[in-house]
Motif scaffolding. Structure first.
Motif, PDB file in Angstrom:
ATOM      1  N   VAL A 166       4.223  -9.995   0.288  1.00 42.34           N
ATOM      2  CA  VAL A 166       4.467  -9.077   1.641  1.00 42.34           C
ATOM      3  C   VAL A 166       3.677  -7.907   1.556  1.00 42.34           C
ATOM      4  N   GLU A 167       2.555  -7.777   2.205  1.00 45.27           N
ATOM      5  CA  GLU A 167       1.864  -6.514   2.513  1.00 45.27           C
ATOM      6  C   GLU A 167       2.467  -5.373   3.063  1.00 45.27           C
ATOM      7  N   PRO A 168       2.812  -4.092   2.550  1.00 41.85           N
ATOM      8  CA  PRO A 168       3.472  -2.977   3.017  1.00 41.85           C
ATOM      9  C   PRO A 168       2.722  -2.619   4.227  1.00 41.85           C
ATOM     10  N   SER A 169       3.519  -1.955   4.967  1.00 45.43           N
ATOM     11  CA  SER A 169       3.074  -1.427   6.306  1.00 45.43           C
ATOM     12  C   SER A 169       3.944  -0.198   6.853  1.00 45.43           C
ATOM     13  N   THR A 170       3.453   0.727   7.462  1.00 44.46           N
ATOM     14  CA  THR A 170       4.010   1.591   8.140  1.00 44.46           C
ATOM     15  C   THR A 170       3.347   1.835   9.513  1.00 44.46           C
ATOM     16  N   LEU A 171       3.076   0.895  10.247  1.00 40.89           N
ATOM     17  CA  LEU A 171       2.384   0.678  11.567  1.00 40.89           C
ATOM     18  C   LEU A 171       3.501   0.805  12.592  1.00 40.89           C
ATOM     19  N   GLY A 172       2.997   1.543  13.740  1.00 46.84           N
ATOM     20  CA  GLY A 172       3.668   1.340  14.787  1.00 46.84           C
ATOM     21  C   GLY A 172       4.915   2.404  14.949  1.00 46.84           C
ATOM     22  N   GLN A 173       5.442   2.554  16.196  1.00 44.56           N
ATOM     23  CA  GLN A 173       6.474   3.562  16.587  1.00 44.56           C
ATOM     24  C   GLN A 173       7.679   3.471  15.491  1.00 44.56           C
ATOM     25  N   THR A 174       8.639   4.650  15.431  1.00 46.97           N
ATOM     26  CA  THR A 174       9.598   4.615  14.999  1.00 46.97           C
ATOM     27  C   THR A 174      10.961   3.856  15.847  1.00 46.97           C
ATOM     28  N   VAL A 175      11.641   3.057  15.189  1.00 48.12           N
ATOM     29  CA  VAL A 175      12.773   2.423  15.510  1.00 48.12           C
ATOM     30  C   VAL A 175      13.941   2.403  15.221  1.00 48.12           C
TER      31      VAL A 175
ATOM     32  N   THR B  77       8.430  -5.673   7.625  1.00 48.64           N
ATOM     33  CA  THR B  77       8.102  -5.959   6.099  1.00 48.64           C
ATOM     34  C   THR B  77       9.316  -5.784   5.302  1.00 48.64           C
ATOM     35  N   ASP B  78      10.009  -4.972   5.357  1.00 46.70           N
ATOM     36  CA  ASP B  78      11.321  -4.710   4.461  1.00 46.70           C
ATOM     37  C   ASP B  78      12.223  -5.966   4.865  1.00 46.70           C
ATOM     38  N   LEU B  79      12.421  -6.426   5.997  1.00 47.27           N
ATOM     39  CA  LEU B  79      13.396  -7.584   6.219  1.00 47.27           C
ATOM     40  C   LEU B  79      12.808  -8.706   5.532  1.00 47.27           C
ATOM     41  N   VAL B  80      11.368  -9.067   5.789  1.00 49.34           N
ATOM     42  CA  VAL B  80      10.940 -10.166   5.285  1.00 49.34           C
ATOM     43  C   VAL B  80      11.004 -10.009   3.493  1.00 49.34           C
ATOM     44  N   ASN B  81      10.687  -8.734   3.067  1.00 49.07           N
ATOM     45  CA  ASN B  81      10.635  -8.606   1.634  1.00 49.07           C
ATOM     46  C   ASN B  81      11.861  -9.091   1.068  1.00 49.07           C
ATOM     47  N   LEU B  82      12.950  -8.473   1.600  1.00 48.68           N
ATOM     48  CA  LEU B  82      14.318  -8.239   1.073  1.00 48.68           C
ATOM     49  C   LEU B  82      15.036  -9.659   1.488  1.00 48.68           C
TER      50      LEU B  82
ATOM     51  N   PRO C 242       9.419 -11.116  -2.487  1.00 43.43           N
ATOM     52  CA  PRO C 242       9.566 -10.815  -3.925  1.00 43.43           C
ATOM     53  C   PRO C 242      10.794 -10.076  -4.033  1.00 43.43           C
ATOM     54  N   GLY C 243      11.379  -9.124  -2.924  1.00 47.23           N
ATOM     55  CA  GLY C 243      12.383  -8.284  -3.221  1.00 47.23           C
ATOM     56  C   GLY C 243      13.774  -9.125  -2.840  1.00 47.23           C
ATOM     57  N   ALA C 244      13.670 -10.277  -2.570  1.00 51.07           N
ATOM     58  CA  ALA C 244      14.898 -11.046  -2.430  1.00 51.07           C
ATOM     59  C   ALA C 244      15.663 -11.450  -3.771  1.00 51.07           C
ATOM     60  N   ARG C 245      16.771 -11.800  -3.451  1.00 46.03           N
ATOM     61  CA  ARG C 245      17.699 -12.113  -4.600  1.00 46.03           C
ATOM     62  C   ARG C 245      16.798 -13.503  -5.162  1.00 46.03           C
ATOM     63  N   GLY C 246      16.856 -13.876  -6.610  1.00 41.53           N
ATOM     64  CA  GLY C 246      16.025 -14.751  -6.995  1.00 41.53           C
ATOM     65  C   GLY C 246      16.218 -16.188  -6.108  1.00 41.53           C
ATOM     66  N   ASN C 247      17.662 -16.671  -5.816  1.00 40.56           N
ATOM     67  CA  ASN C 247      17.706 -18.023  -5.170  1.00 40.56           C
ATOM     68  C   ASN C 247      17.227 -17.844  -3.593  1.00 40.56           C
ATOM     69  N   ARG C 248      16.890 -17.062  -3.146  1.00 43.73           N
ATOM     70  CA  ARG C 248      16.420 -16.709  -1.879  1.00 43.73           C
ATOM     71  C   ARG C 248      14.882 -16.529  -1.730  1.00 43.73           C
ATOM     72  N   ARG C 249      14.114 -16.476  -2.657  1.00 37.25           N
ATOM     73  CA  ARG C 249      12.777 -15.871  -2.836  1.00 37.25           C
ATOM     74  C   ARG C 249      11.914 -17.268  -2.223  1.00 37.25           C
ATOM     75  N   VAL C 250      10.920 -17.225  -1.278  1.00 38.87           N
ATOM     76  CA  VAL C 250      10.052 -18.227  -1.134  1.00 38.87           C
ATOM     77  C   VAL C 250       9.091 -18.135  -2.165  1.00 38.87           C
ATOM     78  N   PRO C 251       8.732 -19.226  -2.907  1.00 44.43           N
ATOM     79  CA  PRO C 251       7.553 -19.328  -4.010  1.00 44.43           C
ATOM     80  C   PRO C 251       6.240 -18.984  -3.469  1.00 44.43           C
ATOM     81  N   GLY C 252       5.557 -18.069  -3.908  1.00 41.32           N
ATOM     82  CA  GLY C 252       4.030 -17.772  -3.585  1.00 41.32           C
ATOM     83  C   GLY C 252       4.033 -16.579  -2.365  1.00 41.32           C
ATOM     84  N   LEU C 253       5.066 -16.268  -1.593  1.00 37.36           N
ATOM     85  CA  LEU C 253       4.934 -15.449  -0.765  1.00 37.36           C
ATOM     86  C   LEU C 253       5.035 -14.035  -1.205  1.00 37.36           C
TER      87      LEU C 253
END
Length: 358
Positions: free
Chosen positions: A98-107, A76-81, A85-96
C-alpha cells in the motif's frame, strides 16, 4: 496480466476465476478454451472493515472505527489495516503493498463491518480522488490513490482532429433529489435530517420546517423524488426538546458531519448519469495507456459541443480487425452496464449497508 503495445506496465491484472473448454462441430480442432477472470481490485471487495482491525473478530469492543483526515490517508489506512501489511496476519493479502497517501480534502469517516471495496469507492467518488490495484513486474500487488490528471487540453477526441470514428451518449434521470437521513435512535426519538440536491450536491432542505414548495432547477422533474437513507450506525445525541447536543458539554451543538458525508455518498448513486462512449482511432500521438489512462480528464467534441470529463471506463478488445479501445467518460456512476443490473446493484448495496449496521 493484460498489456498494450508500447507500455512498460500492464493496464490491468487479476486472477483467472473460470476455465471452459468446448469441443463440438462449431469448435473444431482442439476446441475452444475460454479463460475468464476479475481484476485485482476484486481483492478489496473480498474484505470487511473491522472496527478494531488489529484485533480478532471476537474482541471488537467498539461499535465502529471513526476518524478524520485527508481522504487519501483514510483510504490507504483502511486498505492497509484490513488487507495490507498492517492487517492481522490471517487477513493479509500476500504480496499486497500500500503506497502511503495524503491526497485530497479532509473528511470525517465512519466504518462498521463495511465491504472494504465499496467503502473506499464511495469515499473516493465523493471526494475527487481515485484508486487502483496493479501487479508489478516484481510480482507485488500495488494499491495506490491518485488525483485525476487534467489532460483536457491535450487529449481531445473529435471528427475534425481525425481521431474519432464514432460516439454514443446516454442521459439518465436521477432516482432521488431529496433525502431523509435517519441516524441512530428508535421510533419518534430517532434523529432525522432532510436534504435536497438541486444539481450542486446535497444541502439541508431550507423548506423542511416552513413547508413552502420550491420548483426544482432540475431539467428532469418538477417535484423532488425522495429517498430514505438508513444510517442507524451514526449516533447523534439530543435533549428532551429534540435539539442536538454535544454529549460531553450538553450544549445544543451537535456533530452532523458524519451524517452529511453519508448523505453525500448516497446522493452520488442517486444522481443523474451522463455517459459518453467514444470510438477513437489509435494514433501514434494519442494512444491509450501511453498518452492517457483511466482516471484522467479528457475532452471530446460531440455535436459541435466540447465535453470535458473523467475517463471512467475503458473496454479493450482484440480480434481480426486488430486491437480496439472504447473509452467511456461521464458522471460518477457512468457505465455501459444495462439499467436493470445497475438497479439490482443499488438494491444489493443498500442491503449490504443495512447488514453491516445491525
Amino acid at each position: 496480466m493484460v498489456w498494450t503495445e508500447g507500455l512498460d506496465e500492464p493496464v490491468m491484472s487479476g486472477p483467472v476465476t473460470s476455465i471452459e473448454h468446448v469441443w463440438d462441430a462449431d469448435n473444431g480442432g482442439a476446441g475452444t478454451v475460454t479463460f475468464s477472470g476479475v481484476s485485482d481490485e476484486q481483492i478489496l471487495f473480498g474484505r470487511t472493515t473491522y472496527p478494531i482491525p488489529g484485533e480478532s473478530i471476537y474482541n471488537q469492543t467498539i461499535d465502529a472505527a471513526v476518524g478524520r483526515g485527508p481522504v487519501g490517508k483514510v483510504i490507504t489506512d483502511l486498505v492497509n489495516l484490513n488487507a495490507g501489511p498492517g492487517a492481522r496476519g490471517n487477513r493479509r493479502v500476500p504480496g499486497l503493498v500500500v503506497e502511503p497517501s495524503t491526497l485530497g480534502q479532509t473528511v470525517s469517516w465512519y466504518s462498521r463491518l463495511d465491504n472494504l471495496g465499496y467503502k473506499i469507492k464511495d469515499l473516493a467518488l465523493a471526494n475527487g480522488v481515485g484508486w487502483q490495484v496493479r501487479q508489478t513486474t516484481a510480482g507485488e500487488i500495488e494499491f495506490s490513490v491518485y488525483t485525476p490528471r487534467d489532460f483536457s487540453a491535450s487529449v481531445l477526441f473529435s471528427k475534425e482532429a481525425g481521431n474519432l470514428g464514432g460516439f454514443s451518449y446516454k442521459l439518465t434521470a436521477p432516482t432521488a433529489t431529496r433525502f431523509i437521513a435517519a441516524a441512530q435512535g428508535e421510533g419518534k426519538w430517532r434523529y432525522m435530517r432532510a436534504y435536497r440536491d438541486d444539481g450542486n450536491g446535497p444541502e439541508l432542505d431550507p423548506n423542511e420546517e416552513s413547508g413552502v414548495y420550491t420548483v426544482p432547477e432540475s431539467e428532469w422533474f418538477t417535484y423532488w423524488p425522495e429517498l430514505l437513507i438508513d444510517r442507524r450506525d451514526i449516533p447523534i445525541a439530543y435533549n428532551d426538546l429534540r435539539h442536538p447536543v454535544n454529549p460531553e458539554t450538553g450544549s445544543e451543538t451537535g456533530d452532523f458531519e458524519p451524517l452529511d458525508d453519508a448523505v453525500a455518498e448516497d446522493a452520488l448513486e442517486a444522481a443523474p448519469i451522463a455517459a459518453l462512449s467514444l470510438t477513437p482511432f489509435d494514433l501514434p500521438t494519442l494512444k491509450f495507456g501511453k498518452h492517457y489512462r483511466l482516471g484522467d480528464t479528457v475532452s471530446a467534441v460531440v455535436n459541435g459541443a466540447m465535453i470535458t470529463d473523467v475517463l471512467r471506463e475503458v473496454r479493450l478488445s482484440d480480434g481480426e480487425e486488430g486491437a480496439r479501445v472504447t473509452p467511456l467518460v461521464g458522471s460518477s456512476y457512468a457505465s455501459e452496464t444495462p439499467s436493470i443490473y445497475r438497479e439490482i446493484k443499488r438494491v444489493w448495496n443498500s442491503l449490504r449497508k443495512l447488514e453491516a449496521r445491525r
